[in-house]
Design a protein around this motif. Structure first.
Motif, PDB file in Angstrom:
ATOM      1  N   THR A 131       0.830  -1.201   0.000  1.00 38.51           N
ATOM      2  CA  THR A 131       0.000   0.000   0.000  1.00 38.51           C
ATOM      3  C   THR A 131       0.867   1.254   0.000  1.00 38.51           C
ATOM      4  N   GLN A 132       0.242   2.374  -0.267  1.00 38.52           N
ATOM      5  CA  GLN A 132       0.965   3.645  -0.352  1.00 38.52           C
ATOM      6  C   GLN A 132       1.590   4.071   0.962  1.00 38.52           C
ATOM      7  N   ALA A 147       5.799   6.788  -9.324  1.00 32.97           N
ATOM      8  CA  ALA A 147       5.515   8.041 -10.032  1.00 32.97           C
ATOM      9  C   ALA A 147       4.181   8.623  -9.592  1.00 32.97           C
ATOM     10  N   ALA A 148       3.174   7.760  -9.364  1.00 33.37           N
ATOM     11  CA  ALA A 148       1.858   8.231  -8.934  1.00 33.37           C
ATOM     12  C   ALA A 148       1.910   8.873  -7.549  1.00 33.37           C
ATOM     13  N   LEU A 149       2.881   8.451  -6.740  1.00 28.92           N
ATOM     14  CA  LEU A 149       3.039   9.009  -5.397  1.00 28.92           C
ATOM     15  C   LEU A 149       4.039  10.166  -5.366  1.00 28.92           C
ATOM     16  N   GLY A 150       4.570  10.527  -6.538  1.00 27.35           N
ATOM     17  CA  GLY A 150       5.519  11.633  -6.607  1.00 27.35           C
ATOM     18  C   GLY A 150       6.904  11.280  -6.114  1.00 27.35           C
ATOM     19  N   LEU A 151       7.254  10.003  -6.136  1.00 24.55           N
ATOM     20  CA  LEU A 151       8.573   9.564  -5.698  1.00 24.55           C
ATOM     21  C   LEU A 151       9.506   9.423  -6.889  1.00 24.55           C
TER      22      LEU A 151
END
Length: 204
Positions: A24-25, A135-139
């Motif tokens: 999970t995120q 990428a979706a989490l800005g990492l």
């Protein structure tokens, strides 16, 4: 509140077993396993140690680093054990639900079932899914197709001097090797054995 997850589901046709693994995120790894067609057994969630410890050595570490590494390890391990059927290829899914707090030890069957029900069936490598997840989490993600070339560095004068002597040393080593191997040219006096040839005497 939505929850972003990345995971996969593999099957073993020989044993008739399946396994689902996802992260999970927030940095929690979930697993479920069981027989084909049966309700899977859900394991206790494994939260990143960064979320559950106050040890200073872990300060500043991204909570997702270790769970993502474990996701890769599980995928490689299960594949080697015969789980080669992609029941759900590696995928990133945004679930319309809120995950349990990271400190929870209760198996989250609802999360597993939501992933199974909403995950796409598009084949792709695990690393591609992980890159999309980060990428979706800005990492930051690893750039693809990075070409590596050595940097030009000036050699120290001492190293250059040693390199210049290498051909001479190489020739000396070859000569030494020939002598030690018994291939010495020696003195030749007319015979192949190197012994002095005796003069012939005419007895007539």
């Amino acid at each position: 509140m939505a929850t972003l997850v990345v995971g996969f589901r593999l099957g073993n046709d020989i044993s008739g077993r399946q396994v689902t693994v996802l992260v999970t995120q927030s940095g929690v790894l979930h697993r479920a396993h069981g027989l084909y067609g049966k309700l899977a057994r859900v394991s206790r969630p494994e939260a990143s140690i960064v979320l559950t410890t106050s040890i200073p050595g872990f300060a500043g570490e991204n909570p997702l680093a270790r769970p993502i590494a474990e996701l890769r390890t599980h995928h490689a391990s299960y594949t080697k054990r015969g789980f080669v059927r992609n029941l759900i290829p590696p995928a990133v899914v945004r679930l319309d639900m809120e995950e349990q707090p990271p400190a929870s030890k209760e198996p989250d069957r609802e999360l597993i079932q939501a992933f199974i029900g909403e995950a796409p069936n598009t084949p792709q490598p695990l690393d591609t899914a992980i890159k999309e997840f980060r990428a979706a989490l800005g990492l930051p993600t690893r750039p693809a197709n990075v070409s590596w070339a050595p940097r030009d560095r000036a050699m120290p004068p001492r190293v250059e001097a040693m390199l210049r002597t290498l051909p001479t040393v190489h020739r000396s080593a070859r000569q030494t090797g020939s002598l030690s191997a018994g291939r010495s040219p020696g003195r030749r006096y007319g015979s192949a054995s190197g012994q002095r040839a005796r003069p012939s005497i005419d007895k007539r």
